[in-house]
Scaffold this motif. Sequence first.
Motif, PDB file in Angstrom:
ATOM      1  N   ASP A  81      47.882  47.894  55.642  1.00 60.73           N
ATOM      2  CA  ASP A  81      48.806  48.793  55.053  1.00 60.73           C
ATOM      3  C   ASP A  81      49.853  47.756  54.570  1.00 60.73           C
ATOM      4  OD1 ASP A  81      47.826  51.230  55.616  1.00 60.73           O
ATOM      5  OD2 ASP A  81      48.739  51.378  57.441  1.00 60.73           O
ATOM      6  N   ASN A  82      49.384  46.766  53.904  1.00 60.37           N
ATOM      7  CA  ASN A  82      50.352  45.756  53.399  1.00 60.37           C
ATOM      8  C   ASN A  82      50.353  46.018  51.777  1.00 60.37           C
ATOM      9  OD1 ASN A  82      51.971  43.503  52.550  1.00 60.37           O
ATOM     10  ND2 ASN A  82      50.909  42.245  53.818  1.00 60.37           N
ATOM     11  N   LEU A  83      51.311  46.409  51.450  1.00 60.95           N
ATOM     12  CA  LEU A  83      51.542  46.611  49.705  1.00 60.95           C
ATOM     13  C   LEU A  83      51.283  45.635  48.805  1.00 60.95           C
ATOM     14  CD1 LEU A  83      51.827  49.201  48.145  1.00 60.95           C
ATOM     15  CD2 LEU A  83      54.018  48.903  47.947  1.00 60.95           C
ATOM     16  N   ILE A  84      51.985  44.421  49.353  1.00 64.57           N
ATOM     17  CA  ILE A  84      51.680  43.137  48.520  1.00 64.57           C
ATOM     18  C   ILE A  84      50.314  42.636  48.465  1.00 64.57           C
ATOM     19  CG2 ILE A  84      52.416  40.737  48.331  1.00 64.57           C
ATOM     20  CD1 ILE A  84      55.172  41.559  49.482  1.00 64.57           C
ATOM     21  N   LEU A  85      49.567  42.933  49.769  1.00 68.47           N
ATOM     22  CA  LEU A  85      48.375  42.413  49.861  1.00 68.47           C
ATOM     23  C   LEU A  85      47.295  43.133  49.029  1.00 68.47           C
ATOM     24  CD1 LEU A  85      46.262  40.349  51.146  1.00 68.47           C
ATOM     25  CD2 LEU A  85      46.182  42.126  53.157  1.00 68.47           C
ATOM     26  N   LEU A  86      47.709  44.566  48.925  1.00 69.29           N
ATOM     27  CA  LEU A  86      46.848  45.565  48.245  1.00 69.29           C
ATOM     28  C   LEU A  86      46.753  45.302  46.741  1.00 69.29           C
ATOM     29  CD1 LEU A  86      45.333  48.096  48.315  1.00 69.29           C
ATOM     30  CD2 LEU A  86      47.521  49.329  47.928  1.00 69.29           C
ATOM     31  N   TYR A  87      48.249  44.750  46.051  1.00 73.15           N
ATOM     32  CA  TYR A  87      48.309  44.536  44.896  1.00 73.15           C
ATOM     33  C   TYR A  87      47.602  43.168  44.538  1.00 73.15           C
ATOM     34  CZ  TYR A  87      51.965  47.955  44.192  1.00 73.15           C
ATOM     35  OH  TYR A  87      52.906  49.185  44.046  1.00 73.15           O
ATOM     36  N   ILE A  88      47.610  42.048  45.306  1.00 70.39           N
ATOM     37  CA  ILE A  88      46.934  41.087  45.177  1.00 70.39           C
ATOM     38  C   ILE A  88      45.405  41.405  45.116  1.00 70.39           C
ATOM     39  CG2 ILE A  88      46.169  38.882  46.335  1.00 70.39           C
ATOM     40  CD1 ILE A  88      49.070  38.725  47.180  1.00 70.39           C
ATOM     41  N   MET A  89      45.069  42.089  45.840  1.00 74.87           N
ATOM     42  CA  MET A  89      43.515  42.238  45.912  1.00 74.87           C
ATOM     43  C   MET A  89      43.210  43.235  44.746  1.00 74.87           C
ATOM     44  SD  MET A  89      42.504  43.282  49.851  1.00 74.87           S
ATOM     45  CE  MET A  89      43.782  44.282  50.033  1.00 74.87           C
ATOM     46  N   GLU A  90      43.922  43.991  44.242  1.00 72.94           N
ATOM     47  CA  GLU A  90      43.633  44.653  42.878  1.00 72.94           C
ATOM     48  C   GLU A  90      43.578  43.875  41.716  1.00 72.94           C
ATOM     49  OE1 GLU A  90      42.767  47.794  42.419  1.00 72.94           O
ATOM     50  OE2 GLU A  90      42.869  48.062  44.886  1.00 72.94           O
ATOM     51  N   VAL A  91      44.527  42.880  41.352  1.00 75.70           N
ATOM     52  CA  VAL A  91      44.795  41.751  40.794  1.00 75.70           C
ATOM     53  C   VAL A  91      43.205  41.112  40.634  1.00 75.70           C
ATOM     54  CG1 VAL A  91      45.637  39.643  39.768  1.00 75.70           C
ATOM     55  CG2 VAL A  91      47.124  41.576  40.261  1.00 75.70           C
ATOM     56  N   ILE A  92      42.797  40.685  41.869  1.00 78.12           N
ATOM     57  CA  ILE A  92      41.342  40.106  42.149  1.00 78.12           C
ATOM     58  C   ILE A  92      40.390  41.041  41.630  1.00 78.12           C
ATOM     59  CG2 ILE A  92      40.035  38.838  43.848  1.00 78.12           C
ATOM     60  CD1 ILE A  92      42.494  37.651  45.120  1.00 78.12           C
ATOM     61  N   SER A  93      40.310  42.008  41.848  1.00 75.58           N
ATOM     62  CA  SER A  93      39.448  43.110  41.489  1.00 75.58           C
ATOM     63  C   SER A  93      39.429  43.126  40.113  1.00 75.58           C
ATOM     64  CB  SER A  93      39.524  44.235  42.342  1.00 75.58           C
ATOM     65  OG  SER A  93      39.380  44.170  43.450  1.00 75.58           O
ATOM     66  N   ILE A  94      40.261  43.123  39.430  1.00 73.49           N
ATOM     67  CA  ILE A  94      40.362  43.077  37.808  1.00 73.49           C
ATOM     68  C   ILE A  94      39.874  42.002  37.523  1.00 73.49           C
ATOM     69  CG2 ILE A  94      41.772  43.251  35.710  1.00 73.49           C
ATOM     70  CD1 ILE A  94      43.505  45.337  37.486  1.00 73.49           C
ATOM     71  N   ILE A  95      40.161  40.751  37.892  1.00 75.75           N
ATOM     72  CA  ILE A  95      39.694  39.485  37.574  1.00 75.75           C
ATOM     73  C   ILE A  95      38.108  39.409  37.760  1.00 75.75           C
ATOM     74  CG2 ILE A  95      39.523  37.085  37.967  1.00 75.75           C
ATOM     75  CD1 ILE A  95      42.556  37.207  38.540  1.00 75.75           C
ATOM     76  N   LEU A  96      37.737  39.984  38.864  1.00 72.14           N
ATOM     77  CA  LEU A  96      36.168  40.036  39.034  1.00 72.14           C
ATOM     78  C   LEU A  96      35.503  40.976  38.055  1.00 72.14           C
ATOM     79  CD1 LEU A  96      36.065  39.953  43.108  1.00 72.14           C
ATOM     80  CD2 LEU A  96      35.667  38.237  41.478  1.00 72.14           C
ATOM     81  N   LEU A  97      36.333  41.932  37.776  1.00 74.12           N
ATOM     82  CA  LEU A  97      35.371  42.882  36.730  1.00 74.12           C
ATOM     83  C   LEU A  97      35.376  42.037  35.358  1.00 74.12           C
ATOM     84  CD1 LEU A  97      34.798  45.773  35.815  1.00 74.12           C
ATOM     85  CD2 LEU A  97      37.097  46.066  35.318  1.00 74.12           C
ATOM     86  N   ILE A  98      36.350  41.509  34.841  1.00 67.87           N
ATOM     87  CA  ILE A  98      36.360  40.713  33.597  1.00 67.87           C
ATOM     88  C   ILE A  98      35.193  39.714  33.649  1.00 67.87           C
ATOM     89  CG2 ILE A  98      37.523  39.225  32.155  1.00 67.87           C
ATOM     90  CD1 ILE A  98      40.108  40.732  32.803  1.00 67.87           C
ATOM     91  N   ALA A  99      35.228  38.981  34.946  1.00 74.83           N
ATOM     92  CA  ALA A  99      33.888  37.784  34.863  1.00 74.83           C
ATOM     93  C   ALA A  99      32.550  38.676  34.817  1.00 74.83           C
ATOM     94  CB  ALA A  99      34.077  37.195  36.089  1.00 74.83           C
ATOM     95  N   ASN A 100      32.487  39.935  35.406  1.00 76.34           N
ATOM     96  CA  ASN A 100      31.172  40.556  35.395  1.00 76.34           C
ATOM     97  C   ASN A 100      31.090  40.881  34.027  1.00 76.34           C
ATOM     98  OD1 ASN A 100      28.832  41.790  36.462  1.00 76.34           O
ATOM     99  ND2 ASN A 100      29.640  43.233  37.692  1.00 76.34           N
ATOM    100  N   LEU A 101      31.923  41.610  33.304  1.00 76.83           N
ATOM    101  CA  LEU A 101      31.747  42.040  31.830  1.00 76.83           C
ATOM    102  C   LEU A 101      31.285  40.793  31.122  1.00 76.83           C
ATOM    103  CD1 LEU A 101      34.648  44.476  31.381  1.00 76.83           C
ATOM    104  CD2 LEU A 101      32.257  45.084  31.667  1.00 76.83           C
ATOM    105  N   SER A 102      31.753  39.788  31.336  1.00 74.62           N
ATOM    106  CA  SER A 102      31.369  38.585  30.577  1.00 74.62           C
ATOM    107  C   SER A 102      29.992  37.983  30.727  1.00 74.62           C
ATOM    108  CB  SER A 102      32.340  37.313  31.007  1.00 74.62           C
ATOM    109  OG  SER A 102      31.695  36.154  30.302  1.00 74.62           O
TER     110      SER A 102
END
Length: 115
Positions: A40-61
């Motif tokens: 339940d750490n909000l900062i950690l959740l935001y960091i994980m979401e940013v990393i997930s978006i980065i991984l999505l862009i890499a997968n689309l590439s």
Amino acid sequence: MEEIVKFFNFKGRINRGPYFMYSVLLGSINLGLSMLEFYDNLILLYIMEVISIILLIANLSLTAKRFHDLDRPGWHILLGIIPIYNVYLCFILLFKRGTDGENQYGSNPIALNAA
């Protein structure tokens, strides 16, 4: 560092072996991150979401490059939202050989690895 930059470049081609390996790697990282969301750490959740978006862009590439290897435009990724046809696309991306020789998207990645 050059390998990491390749993940975010939508130009060029990639054959089915590296496409599969990188897709499994990116999917495993994303799965591991999703398991950490129980905290339940909000900062950690935001960091994980940013990393997930980065991984999505890499997968689309990677997927766009795989379509380029099949001599199709990268925007064919959007066809993946069509039910049943998306399963067909998945099999095409994983099992169909790329075009032999050079095509409009670049040189054959297998020939580049052999040299």
